[in-house]
Design an enzyme around this catalytic site. Structure first.
Site, PDB file in Angstrom:
ATOM      1  N   GLY A 237      19.714  -6.960  27.844  1.00  0.00           N
ATOM      2  CA  GLY A 237      20.376  -6.341  28.984  1.00  0.00           C
ATOM      3  C   GLY A 237      21.419  -7.180  29.684  1.00  0.00           C
ATOM      4  O   GLY A 237      21.919  -6.802  30.737  1.00  0.00           O
ATOM      5  N   PRO A 274      18.796  -9.973  23.551  1.00  0.00           N
ATOM      6  CA  PRO A 274      20.074  -9.340  23.861  1.00  0.00           C
ATOM      7  C   PRO A 274      20.690  -8.667  22.633  1.00  0.00           C
ATOM      8  O   PRO A 274      20.503  -9.129  21.501  1.00  0.00           O
ATOM      9  CB  PRO A 274      20.946 -10.522  24.302  1.00  0.00           C
ATOM     10  CG  PRO A 274      20.367 -11.695  23.569  1.00  0.00           C
ATOM     11  CD  PRO A 274      18.895 -11.438  23.472  1.00  0.00           C
ATOM     12  N   GLY A 275      21.411  -7.601  22.892  1.00  0.00           N
ATOM     13  CA  GLY A 275      22.218  -6.988  21.840  1.00  0.00           C
ATOM     14  C   GLY A 275      23.680  -7.149  22.207  1.00  0.00           C
ATOM     15  O   GLY A 275      24.436  -7.919  21.626  1.00  0.00           O
ATOM     16  N   ARG A 276      24.049  -6.443  23.285  1.00  0.00           N
ATOM     17  CA  ARG A 276      25.440  -6.399  23.731  1.00  0.00           C
ATOM     18  C   ARG A 276      26.067  -7.783  23.890  1.00  0.00           C
ATOM     19  O   ARG A 276      27.164  -8.036  23.388  1.00  0.00           O
ATOM     20  CB  ARG A 276      25.503  -5.659  25.072  1.00  0.00           C
ATOM     21  CG  ARG A 276      26.911  -5.367  25.553  1.00  0.00           C
ATOM     22  CD  ARG A 276      26.926  -4.915  27.016  1.00  0.00           C
ATOM     23  NE  ARG A 276      25.907  -3.932  27.312  1.00  0.00           N
ATOM     24  CZ  ARG A 276      26.076  -2.619  27.179  1.00  0.00           C
ATOM     25  NH1 ARG A 276      27.220  -2.140  26.764  1.00  0.00           N
ATOM     26  NH2 ARG A 276      25.088  -1.779  27.470  1.00  0.00           N
ATOM     27  N   ARG A 312      31.315   5.966  23.847  1.00  0.00           N
ATOM     28  CA  ARG A 312      30.952   5.300  25.096  1.00  0.00           C
ATOM     29  C   ARG A 312      31.822   5.706  26.293  1.00  0.00           C
ATOM     30  O   ARG A 312      31.304   5.896  27.396  1.00  0.00           O
ATOM     31  CB  ARG A 312      30.965   3.774  24.932  1.00  0.00           C
ATOM     32  CG  ARG A 312      29.976   3.284  23.874  1.00  0.00           C
ATOM     33  CD  ARG A 312      29.713   1.797  23.966  1.00  0.00           C
ATOM     34  NE  ARG A 312      28.969   1.444  25.143  1.00  0.00           N
ATOM     35  CZ  ARG A 312      29.458   0.825  26.209  1.00  0.00           C
ATOM     36  NH1 ARG A 312      30.734   0.455  26.223  1.00  0.00           N
ATOM     37  NH2 ARG A 312      28.708   0.551  27.241  1.00  0.00           N
ATOM     38  N   TYR A 316      29.421   7.219  29.045  1.00  0.00           N
ATOM     39  CA  TYR A 316      29.093   6.324  30.167  1.00  0.00           C
ATOM     40  C   TYR A 316      30.297   6.018  31.059  1.00  0.00           C
ATOM     41  O   TYR A 316      30.184   5.197  31.966  1.00  0.00           O
ATOM     42  CB  TYR A 316      28.577   4.977  29.654  1.00  0.00           C
ATOM     43  CG  TYR A 316      27.547   5.040  28.570  1.00  0.00           C
ATOM     44  CD1 TYR A 316      26.285   5.567  28.816  1.00  0.00           C
ATOM     45  CD2 TYR A 316      27.825   4.562  27.294  1.00  0.00           C
ATOM     46  CE1 TYR A 316      25.327   5.616  27.816  1.00  0.00           C
ATOM     47  CE2 TYR A 316      26.880   4.604  26.284  1.00  0.00           C
ATOM     48  CZ  TYR A 316      25.631   5.130  26.552  1.00  0.00           C
ATOM     49  OH  TYR A 316      24.698   5.171  25.569  1.00  0.00           O
ATOM     50  N   CYS A 343      38.511  17.483  19.042  1.00  0.00           N
ATOM     51  CA  CYS A 343      38.871  18.758  19.633  1.00  0.00           C
ATOM     52  C   CYS A 343      38.154  18.953  20.952  1.00  0.00           C
ATOM     53  O   CYS A 343      37.409  19.911  21.151  1.00  0.00           O
ATOM     54  CB  CYS A 343      38.551  19.874  18.660  1.00  0.00           C
ATOM     55  SG  CYS A 343      39.533  19.700  17.175  1.00  0.00           S
ATOM     56  N   GLU A 344      38.274  18.017  21.815  1.00  0.00           N
ATOM     57  CA  GLU A 344      37.893  18.147  23.215  1.00  0.00           C
ATOM     58  C   GLU A 344      38.564  17.014  23.976  1.00  0.00           C
ATOM     59  O   GLU A 344      39.223  16.182  23.361  1.00  0.00           O
ATOM     60  CB  GLU A 344      36.391  18.171  23.409  1.00  0.00           C
ATOM     61  CG  GLU A 344      35.651  16.934  23.023  1.00  0.00           C
ATOM     62  CD  GLU A 344      34.164  17.134  23.310  1.00  0.00           C
ATOM     63  OE1 GLU A 344      33.796  16.855  24.451  1.00  0.00           O
ATOM     64  OE2 GLU A 344      33.421  17.548  22.411  1.00  0.00           O
ATOM     65  N   TYR A 371      27.248  -1.055  20.544  1.00  0.00           N
ATOM     66  CA  TYR A 371      27.005   0.369  20.787  1.00  0.00           C
ATOM     67  C   TYR A 371      28.227   1.246  20.539  1.00  0.00           C
ATOM     68  O   TYR A 371      28.389   2.297  21.151  1.00  0.00           O
ATOM     69  CB  TYR A 371      26.471   0.593  22.221  1.00  0.00           C
ATOM     70  CG  TYR A 371      25.219  -0.201  22.497  1.00  0.00           C
ATOM     71  CD1 TYR A 371      24.016   0.141  21.886  1.00  0.00           C
ATOM     72  CD2 TYR A 371      25.233  -1.326  23.310  1.00  0.00           C
ATOM     73  CE1 TYR A 371      22.865  -0.614  22.094  1.00  0.00           C
ATOM     74  CE2 TYR A 371      24.094  -2.082  23.526  1.00  0.00           C
ATOM     75  CZ  TYR A 371      22.913  -1.721  22.924  1.00  0.00           C
ATOM     76  OH  TYR A 371      21.783  -2.468  23.132  1.00  0.00           O
TER      77      TYR A 371
HETATM   78  N1  LLP Z   1      15.531  -4.455  23.999  1.00  0.00           N
HETATM   79  C1  LLP Z   1      15.252  -3.156  24.141  1.00  0.00           C
HETATM   80  C2  LLP Z   1      13.864  -2.730  24.104  1.00  0.00           C
HETATM   81  C3  LLP Z   1      16.287  -2.239  24.324  1.00  0.00           C
HETATM   82  O1  LLP Z   1      16.005  -0.961  24.459  1.00  0.00           O
HETATM   83  C4  LLP Z   1      17.631  -2.696  24.362  1.00  0.00           C
HETATM   84  C5  LLP Z   1      18.733  -1.761  24.560  1.00  0.00           C
HETATM   85  C6  LLP Z   1      17.870  -4.073  24.188  1.00  0.00           C
HETATM   86  C7  LLP Z   1      16.796  -4.929  24.023  1.00  0.00           C
HETATM   87  C8  LLP Z   1      19.253  -4.647  24.187  1.00  0.00           C
HETATM   88  O2  LLP Z   1      19.939  -4.436  25.371  1.00  0.00           O
HETATM   89  P1  LLP Z   1      21.412  -5.086  25.554  1.00  0.00           P
HETATM   90  O3  LLP Z   1      21.234  -6.574  25.592  1.00  0.00           O
HETATM   91  O4  LLP Z   1      22.223  -4.683  24.384  1.00  0.00           O
HETATM   92  O5  LLP Z   1      21.894  -4.510  26.824  1.00  0.00           O
HETATM   93  N2  LLP Z   1      24.096   2.698  24.461  1.00  0.00           N
HETATM   94  C9  LLP Z   1      24.184   1.996  25.728  1.00  0.00           C
HETATM   95  C10 LLP Z   1      23.218   0.842  25.800  1.00  0.00           C
HETATM   96  C11 LLP Z   1      21.789   1.244  25.530  1.00  0.00           C
HETATM   97  C12 LLP Z   1      20.842   0.080  25.482  1.00  0.00           C
HETATM   98  C13 LLP Z   1      19.552   0.510  24.860  1.00  0.00           C
HETATM   99  N3  LLP Z   1      18.568  -0.509  24.758  1.00  0.00           N
HETATM  100  C14 LLP Z   1      25.633   1.525  25.901  1.00  0.00           C
HETATM  101  O6  LLP Z   1      26.453   1.804  25.047  1.00  0.00           O
HETATM  102  O7  LLP Z   1      25.963   0.915  26.905  1.00  0.00           O
END
Ligand code: LLP
Length: 413
Positions: A237, A274-276, A312, A316, A343-344, A371
């Site tokens: 997150g 983390p992902g993002r 996105r 969002y 087409c939107e 994402y």
């Molecule tokens: N762990 C869990 C259990 C999660 O559900 C997520 C993200 C992460 C870790 C990684 O979170 P990050 O570090 O990437 O914020 N589609 C949305 C974001 C959805 C996040 C879902 N869960 C976007 O495009 O902003």
């Protein structure tokens, strides 16, 4: 006859945008491996000395070559579907460093966990606990963590304690004793840790700190009930700035120091996932301008991607700053709405872009690593773009683009 010099011809990872577009076509999803490694390194340098493990949340972006790249780092990998698991396996990512997430795992996914295709399962609910227990054998117990809903919900710039009623995820804290009592009757499952993820794009340290406090209290409770919890995963997150107006992203060094200090003396390992923050900055979406038109007072720059390859902005209101990478003529900046070709009304934001931007020019949306490709779809039956790795002037395709034939490949007539 010599053509006029290009007004701009910029590179991604040392590769000219024109060369990328000529080789792979557009839209194109580009990952800069140097940028990725820089972020991975930053996280590891902040976390490893403090004993905090770092996992990558595969949902942000995953393909086999990406998993292969991660396999060469000390990162763990969180997968949340059979598709992500298989992708990681294709990339040779070791099972012992993977774990499974999700609040509605299928029978096949639970079977993969019991078959040790990952190191452990993060159990989200009672039903999952029972279904996993029914598949596991007491002589080969399956390692599990419990996903807790600590009631802290964080958004970009604020957080609240909701008691957890606003999200579907995890086990409510007040139910923990009951769930532990049930676990005590299931020798085929071994509790190794507790987990809580509180949201995405969080730019403050306070909600992470409160979340960890709740996890520490939960671990104490588990210890009193006879469970030796070894590890706490504090979720992902961590925010990334998507444009100049964004709040400053949370520095991982600050987060890691805070978490380590709070957990000191508790004898528990910590981890984040983390992902993002690991992949966002490494990614760019390269588009070709298809048309520029003025409607009333608005100037629209229509590119050859949009809602299908990057939902996105519409989902969002996300902003990914556009950068003109190759253009014949620039002129001063003027307001423009960047729009896709769906087409939107798939507007991707109001920006200022060069007045003379014209069909054929190349524009990249930056910071689309997370994402974007992973949420791309086939709306309008467009094919998803190819994915290319760039580094030091070299490029390599790692996912083929979908042709129209690919798009119809599952149709049955
Ligand atoms: N762990 C869990 C259990 C999660 O559900 C997520 C993200 C992460 C870790 C990684 O979170 P990050 O570090 O990437 O914020 N589609 C949305 C974001 C959805 C996040 C879902 N869960 C976007 O495009 O902003």
């Amino acid at each position: 006859m010599t053509s006029a010099p290009l007004a701009v011809d910029r590179a991604l990872g040392g590769v000219s945008a024109r060369e990328l577009a000529a080789t792979y076509g557009t839209p194109l999803f580009v990952i800069d491996l140097d940028q990725l490694d820089l972020e991975i390194d930053r996280f590891l340098r902040a976390c490893a000395p403090r004993g905090i493990a770092v996992g990558y949340a595969g949902k942000a972006f995953l393909c086999a070559a990406f998993a292969e790249h991660l396999a060469g780092t000390p990162l763990r990998l969180d997968v949340c579907s059979l598709g992500e698991l298989l992708t990681a396996e294709r990339g040779g990512f070791p099972a012992g460093r993977m774990y499974f997430h999700g609040c509605g795992k299928t029978g096949e996914e639970l079977r993969a966990i019991v078959d040790r295709r990952v190191a452990f399962d993060v159990v989200d609910n009672d039903e999952e606990l029972e279904r996993l227990a029914a598949l596991a054998q007491p002589d080969q117990p399956v390692d599990v963590m419990l996903r807790l809903n600590t009631g802290i919900e964080a958004h970009t710039h604020a957080f609240v304690r909701t008691g957890g009623e606003n999200t579907k995820f995890g086990i409510a804290l007040d139910r923990l004793p009951e769930v532990l009592a049930r676990l005590a009757q299931l020798p085929q499952l071994r509790l190794i840790g507790l987990h809580a993820h509180i949201g995405s794009q969080i730019s403050e340290v306070a909600p992470f700190a409160l979340n960890l406090d709740e996890l520490l209290a939960a671990a104490r409770l588990a210890a009193e009930l006879g469970f030796a919890v070894e590890e706490l995963i504090c979720g992902g997150g961590i925010a990334v700035a998507e444009g100049p107006d964004d709040p400053h992203p949370l520095a991982v060094e600050v987060l890691a120091a805070e978490l380590a200090e709070r957990a000191a003396g508790h004898g528990l390992r910590l981890a984040i996932e983390p992902g993002r923050a690991l992949v966002a900055r490494a990614g760019s979406s390269l588009y070709r301008v298809m048309a520029v038109k003025t409607q009333g007072r608005r100037r629209f720059v229509v590119v050859d991607g949009g809602l299908a390859d990057n939902p996105r902005p519409l989902l969002y209101g996300a902003r990914h700053l556009p950068e003109v990478l190759a253009a014949a003529k620039l002129g001063p900046d003027e307001p423009a709405t960047l729009a896709g070709r769906s087409c939107e009304n798939d507007e991707m934001g109001d920006y200022v872009l060069p007045r003379d931007l014209a069909a054929g020019d190349l524009v990249a949306l930056r910071t689309t690593g997370a994402y974007t490709y992973s949420m791309a779809g086939n709306y309008n039956r467009f094919g998803r773009p190819p994915v290319v790795f760039v580094r030091d002037g070299h490029h390599r395709r790692v996912v083929r683009g979908e042709s129209a034939d690919d798009v119809v490949r599952l149709d049955v007539v």
